[in-house]
Design an enzyme around this catalytic site. Structure first.
Site, mmCIF file in Angstrom:
data_model
loop_
_atom_site.group_PDB
_atom_site.id
_atom_site.type_symbol
_atom_site.label_atom_id
_atom_site.label_comp_id
_atom_site.label_asym_id
_atom_site.label_seq_id
_atom_site.Cartn_x
_atom_site.Cartn_y
_atom_site.Cartn_z
ATOM 1 N N ILE A 1 7.106 1.762 69.234
ATOM 2 C CA ILE A 1 6.022 0.869 68.812
ATOM 3 C C ILE A 1 5.431 0.100 69.995
ATOM 4 C CG2 ILE A 1 7.347 -1.244 68.316
ATOM 5 C CD1 ILE A 1 5.911 -1.317 65.575
ATOM 6 N N GLU B 1 18.430 -3.421 71.442
ATOM 7 C CA GLU B 1 17.788 -4.266 70.428
ATOM 8 C C GLU B 1 18.066 -3.775 69.015
ATOM 9 O OE1 GLU B 1 13.587 -4.341 71.071
ATOM 10 O OE2 GLU B 1 13.785 -5.164 73.096
ATOM 11 N N HIS C 1 19.961 5.468 69.607
ATOM 12 C CA HIS C 1 18.686 6.122 69.905
ATOM 13 C C HIS C 1 18.611 6.458 71.375
ATOM 14 C CE1 HIS C 1 18.189 1.734 70.060
ATOM 15 N NE2 HIS C 1 17.334 1.925 71.071
ATOM 16 N N HIS D 1 15.751 7.071 74.282
ATOM 17 C CA HIS D 1 14.343 6.980 74.667
ATOM 18 C C HIS D 1 13.997 8.202 75.519
ATOM 19 C CE1 HIS D 1 13.972 2.434 74.035
ATOM 20 N NE2 HIS D 1 15.292 2.580 74.079
HETATM 21 P P1 5GP Z 1 16.566 -0.663 72.674
HETATM 22 O O1 5GP Z 1 16.366 -1.890 73.534
HETATM 23 O O2 5GP Z 1 17.366 -0.976 71.426
HETATM 24 O O3 5GP Z 1 17.098 0.506 73.456
HETATM 25 O O4 5GP Z 1 15.124 -0.193 72.236
HETATM 26 C C1 5GP Z 1 14.589 -0.419 70.980
HETATM 27 C C2 5GP Z 1 13.173 0.125 71.000
HETATM 28 O O5 5GP Z 1 12.721 0.193 69.677
HETATM 29 C C3 5GP Z 1 12.171 -0.710 71.783
HETATM 30 O O6 5GP Z 1 11.584 0.082 72.809
HETATM 31 C C4 5GP Z 1 11.157 -1.145 70.717
HETATM 32 O O7 5GP Z 1 9.826 -1.153 71.205
HETATM 33 C C5 5GP Z 1 11.366 -0.114 69.628
HETATM 34 N N1 5GP Z 1 11.093 -0.597 68.283
HETATM 35 C C6 5GP Z 1 11.522 -1.763 67.738
HETATM 36 N N2 5GP Z 1 11.109 -1.877 66.459
HETATM 37 C C7 5GP Z 1 10.402 -0.748 66.199
HETATM 38 C C8 5GP Z 1 9.716 -0.286 65.025
HETATM 39 O O8 5GP Z 1 9.672 -0.935 63.979
HETATM 40 N N3 5GP Z 1 9.106 0.924 65.116
HETATM 41 C C9 5GP Z 1 9.130 1.672 66.264
HETATM 42 N N4 5GP Z 1 8.491 2.839 66.245
HETATM 43 N N5 5GP Z 1 9.763 1.254 67.387
HETATM 44 C C10 5GP Z 1 10.394 0.062 67.352
#
Ligand code: 5GP
Length: 123
Positions: free
Chosen positions: A34, A99, A104, A106
């Site tokens: 997002i 987060e 997941h 990336h």
């Molecule tokens: P983390 O820091 O957990 O590796 O990354 C979480 C990712 O999820 C972030 O890059 C953030 O932009 C993405 N993200 C958070 N909420 C949403 C959402 O509701 N939809 C989508 N498509 N991505 C999200």
């Protein structure tokens, strides 16, 4: 820590909230981030309930692990970033600033991505 089945990626898996879904198979779902940090920034998640890479690697079956990483490759192929190059990233836990507590990966691509880590933070 128990898996929180109300995390945002679990809700995307259940189609309770919308996402730009790019790929799906028996093991994985992929959708656009997002808040993209590169021209290509896609998230790939397993269908099972795993908090992070650490949880997934400990508890998922061999079929789930193989199926998931094959799916990551299939997504990269579908996105057209394999030839130019891409980066995979998985954050686990607090120091990595994870987060969303559903494992997941990336996929970043579409431009030169620079060094792996910013050098502005303290070691
Ligand atoms: P983390 O820091 O957990 O590796 O990354 C979480 C990712 O999820 C972030 O890059 C953030 O932009 C993405 N993200 C958070 N909420 C949403 C959402 O509701 N939809 C989508 N498509 N991505 C999200």
């Amino acid at each position: 820590m128990a898996y929180d089945s109300d995390n945002v990626f679990a809700r995307i898996l259940r189609r309770e909230i919308p996402a730009d879904i790019l790929y799906e198979d028996a093991f994985a779902l992929a959708f656009s981030d997002i808040n993209p940090q590169a021209p290509v920034h896609v998230l790939v998640i397993p269908k099972g309930a795993y908090i992070s890479f650490d949880d997934f690697a400990e508890k998922a079956s061999d079929d789930e692990i193989a199926g998931f990483f094959r799916a990551v490759r299939a997504v990269a192929q579908k996105l057209g970033v394999a030839e130019g190059g891409y980066r995979l990233l998985a954050n686990h836990g607090a120091n990595a600033h994870q987060e969303v507590p559903h494992f997941h990966v990336h996929i970043f691509g579409g431009r030169p991505l620079g060094p792996m880590l910013t050098r502005t933070g303290r070691p």
